[in-house]
Design a protein around this motif. Structure first.
Motif, PDB file in Angstrom:
ATOM      1  N   TRP A   1      43.527  20.113 -47.271  1.00 31.51           N
ATOM      2  CA  TRP A   1      43.873  18.919 -48.166  1.00 31.51           C
ATOM      3  C   TRP A   1      45.192  18.443 -47.525  1.00 31.51           C
ATOM      4  CZ3 TRP A   1      40.896  16.277 -51.411  1.00 31.51           C
ATOM      5  CH2 TRP A   1      41.308  15.216 -52.122  1.00 31.51           C
ATOM      6  N   TYR A   2      46.098  19.307 -47.205  1.00 30.24           N
ATOM      7  CA  TYR A   2      47.639  19.154 -47.012  1.00 30.24           C
ATOM      8  C   TYR A   2      47.999  19.157 -45.689  1.00 30.24           C
ATOM      9  CZ  TYR A   2      48.333  18.425 -52.174  1.00 30.24           C
ATOM     10  OH  TYR A   2      48.264  17.853 -53.212  1.00 30.24           O
ATOM     11  N   ASN A   3      47.301  19.961 -44.741  1.00 27.29           N
ATOM     12  CA  ASN A   3      47.401  20.106 -43.390  1.00 27.29           C
ATOM     13  C   ASN A   3      48.581  21.060 -43.115  1.00 27.29           C
ATOM     14  OD1 ASN A   3      47.147  19.852 -40.544  1.00 27.29           O
ATOM     15  ND2 ASN A   3      48.452  18.283 -40.240  1.00 27.29           N
ATOM     16  N   LEU A   4      48.497  22.198 -43.720  1.00 31.42           N
ATOM     17  CA  LEU A   4      49.256  23.299 -43.719  1.00 31.42           C
ATOM     18  C   LEU A   4      48.524  24.697 -43.739  1.00 31.42           C
ATOM     19  CD1 LEU A   4      49.514  23.897 -46.888  1.00 31.42           C
ATOM     20  CD2 LEU A   4      51.531  22.435 -46.752  1.00 31.42           C
ATOM     21  N   GLU A   5      49.268  25.624 -44.078  1.00 31.33           N
ATOM     22  CA  GLU A   5      48.657  27.033 -43.971  1.00 31.33           C
ATOM     23  C   GLU A   5      48.874  27.717 -45.474  1.00 31.33           C
ATOM     24  OE1 GLU A   5      47.820  31.273 -41.728  1.00 31.33           O
ATOM     25  OE2 GLU A   5      48.917  29.666 -40.933  1.00 31.33           O
TER      26      GLU A   5
ATOM     27  N   TYR B   1      55.440  32.448 -55.083  1.00 30.42           N
ATOM     28  CA  TYR B   1      55.121  31.927 -53.521  1.00 30.42           C
ATOM     29  C   TYR B   1      56.440  31.609 -52.956  1.00 30.42           C
ATOM     30  CZ  TYR B   1      56.258  27.179 -55.209  1.00 30.42           C
ATOM     31  OH  TYR B   1      57.086  26.186 -55.769  1.00 30.42           O
ATOM     32  N   LYS B   2      56.250  31.886 -51.367  1.00 29.05           N
ATOM     33  CA  LYS B   2      57.228  31.461 -50.791  1.00 29.05           C
ATOM     34  C   LYS B   2      57.050  30.339 -49.533  1.00 29.05           C
ATOM     35  CE  LYS B   2      57.107  35.190 -47.418  1.00 29.05           C
ATOM     36  NZ  LYS B   2      57.783  36.446 -46.784  1.00 29.05           N
ATOM     37  N   ILE B   3      57.856  29.520 -49.203  1.00 29.55           N
ATOM     38  CA  ILE B   3      57.589  28.561 -48.075  1.00 29.55           C
ATOM     39  C   ILE B   3      58.443  28.623 -46.887  1.00 29.55           C
ATOM     40  CG2 ILE B   3      57.426  26.004 -47.631  1.00 29.55           C
ATOM     41  CD1 ILE B   3      57.112  25.483 -50.485  1.00 29.55           C
ATOM     42  N   ASP B   4      57.571  28.771 -45.817  1.00 30.27           N
ATOM     43  CA  ASP B   4      58.264  28.964 -44.601  1.00 30.27           C
ATOM     44  C   ASP B   4      57.791  27.853 -43.517  1.00 30.27           C
ATOM     45  OD1 ASP B   4      59.835  29.590 -42.307  1.00 30.27           O
ATOM     46  OD2 ASP B   4      58.924  31.310 -41.958  1.00 30.27           O
ATOM     47  N   LYS B   5      58.381  26.897 -43.455  1.00 31.50           N
ATOM     48  CA  LYS B   5      57.977  25.508 -42.582  1.00 31.50           C
ATOM     49  C   LYS B   5      56.634  25.096 -43.161  1.00 31.50           C
ATOM     50  CE  LYS B   5      60.649  26.772 -38.644  1.00 31.50           C
ATOM     51  NZ  LYS B   5      60.621  27.270 -37.128  1.00 31.50           N
ATOM     52  N   ASN B   6      55.628  25.281 -42.326  1.00 31.76           N
ATOM     53  CA  ASN B   6      54.101  24.857 -42.676  1.00 31.76           C
ATOM     54  C   ASN B   6      53.269  25.672 -43.129  1.00 31.76           C
ATOM     55  OD1 ASN B   6      54.233  21.972 -42.472  1.00 31.76           O
ATOM     56  ND2 ASN B   6      52.997  21.923 -40.846  1.00 31.76           N
ATOM     57  N   VAL B   7      53.966  27.050 -43.905  1.00 29.37           N
ATOM     58  CA  VAL B   7      53.113  28.204 -44.098  1.00 29.37           C
ATOM     59  C   VAL B   7      53.738  28.389 -45.906  1.00 29.37           C
ATOM     60  CG1 VAL B   7      52.590  30.586 -43.718  1.00 29.37           C
ATOM     61  CG2 VAL B   7      52.891  29.142 -41.794  1.00 29.37           C
ATOM     62  N   ILE B   8      52.600  28.450 -46.475  1.00 29.94           N
ATOM     63  CA  ILE B   8      52.964  28.920 -47.920  1.00 29.94           C
ATOM     64  C   ILE B   8      52.349  30.309 -48.173  1.00 29.94           C
ATOM     65  CG2 ILE B   8      52.653  28.213 -50.432  1.00 29.94           C
ATOM     66  CD1 ILE B   8      52.635  25.421 -49.526  1.00 29.94           C
ATOM     67  N   THR B   9      53.019  31.235 -48.627  1.00 34.14           N
ATOM     68  CA  THR B   9      52.436  32.606 -48.845  1.00 34.14           C
ATOM     69  C   THR B   9      52.506  32.870 -50.375  1.00 34.14           C
ATOM     70  OG1 THR B   9      53.267  33.446 -46.840  1.00 34.14           O
ATOM     71  CG2 THR B   9      52.610  35.280 -48.404  1.00 34.14           C
TER      72      THR B   9
END
Length: 358
Positions: A306-310, A347-355
């Protein structure tokens, strides 16, 4: 100087352009390659030869191969002689490169036609696809309207509607099928074939998903599993069929209907949100992101498309936890925060990656 790997790719894309099957991303790739003057010249030779030699697949293979080879070589040499005072060195290189390209690339083209004896016609493939984070819609030649969700590819033959109405789907699409009792509408996915007349239904068939889902809004559809074509399932309006793609996943099958005589399938009733006539499975066509008792592992895949990320989830307990919600216009951060409030994760966000973390 461009590498021969690029040349080989150029030859492959030019072949697809002329004989059909060039996908939308490949068109962009070809446009970039043709920005190089040398490639543009090769393209013009290639198109001229094959526009005049398209009958080659209707005749003897070896004879046709030799004819096309000589034709291309002759056109390159003719162009080189005509321009030898101005760009002699450059065009000599073009002649050699194009000829080598031809000798290397002939296998790419003729391998596809070597086993064809007397084809009636070349049927081009028409493709519509979306990237992650995008959606589109189109109308097929028969008047059928199709909404295409993110990260999806829909293809059909140029002869669509002549004898039948068949499309191939990888991803998710909503179909509002034009009525035509004499020509059933067929949607081919990897694990199921959906047959309809005049009806509206949604098909979700992402390759990374363990399930293929068919949701019938109105009308009638018949679903055939590709692994067992003798058994067919008839869906009634407001029913959803979920097929487990991997037969070994038994623990995901709920509400199994024994009278269907098949394992690994689920038939459930579709649910409408309060004060809304559109079922949950079709809400995405209105740009609404919906989760209904969805495992976080699957939620992560939906959010990624949906959001074009991982979106990554590593914890097994979190993966199995179920979430529900309807979002319209919210950012990815707002959606994650809302899920976090109800789900108790970090959660944490690193550029286009959400863990997502426990």
């Amino acid at each position: 100087m461009a590498s021969f790997n690029n040349k080989d790719r150029l030859f492959e894309l030019l072949h697809k352009k002329i004989f059909g099957g060039l996908l939308l991303p490949e068109r962009t790739e070809l446009s970039e390659l043709l920005k190089v003057p040398e490639n543009e010249l090769i393209s013009s030779f290639f198109e001229e030869v094959f526009s005049s030699e398209r009958v080659f697949i209707r005749t003897d293979y070896q004879e046709s191969q030799e004819r096309v080879r000589h034709s291309l070589f002759g056109k390159i040499q003719k162009a080189a002689k005509a321009q030898e005072n101005k760009r002699n060195t450059y065009l000599k290189y073009i002649s050699i490169a194009a000829l080598l390209l031809f000798l290397v690339g002939m296998s790419v083209i003729f391998i596809q036609f070597k086993e064809i004896r007397n084809p009636v016609a070349i049927i081009k493939t028409i493709s519509a696809s979306t990237n992650k984070g995008s959606k589109t819609s189109l109308e097929l030649p028969d008047g059928t309207k199709v909404w295409i969700n993110a990260d999806t590819k829909l293809t059909y033959g140029e002869d669509f509607g002549n004898k039948d109405r068949s499309v191939n789907l990888t991803g998710e699409a909503y179909f509002d099928v034009a009525k035509d009792p004499s020509r059933p509408f067929l949607v081919h996915t990897k694990y199921a074939i959906i047959k309809a007349l005049g009806t509206s239904f949604n098909v979700k068939a992402y390759p990374e998903s363990p399930r293929t889902e068919t949701s019938l809004i109105e009308g009638l559809v018949e679903v055939t599993l590709t692994r067992d074509s003798k058994k067919k399932i008839i869906l009634k309006p407001k029913e959803k069929l979920s097929v487990i793609n991997q037969p070994y996943i038994q623990n995901e099958v709920k509400n199994h209907t024994p009278n269907q005589g098949m394992a690994n399938i689920t038939i459930t009733d579709l649910v409408k949100p309060v004060n809304d006539s559109l079922v949950l499975e079709a809400q995405w066509t209105k740009n609404r992101l919906v989760f209904q008792n969805m495992k976080l592992e699957d939620v992560a895949k939906e959010l990624s498309r949906w959001y074009n990320l991982e979106v990554r989830v590593y914890d097994d307990k979190l993966k199995a936890k179920e979430y529900s919600g309807i979002f319209e216009g919210e950012s990815i951060t707002e959606v994650i925060e809302a899920l976090k409030l109800t789900g108790g994760f970090d959660y944490k966000i690193d550029k286009n990656v959400i863990t997502i973390l426990p």
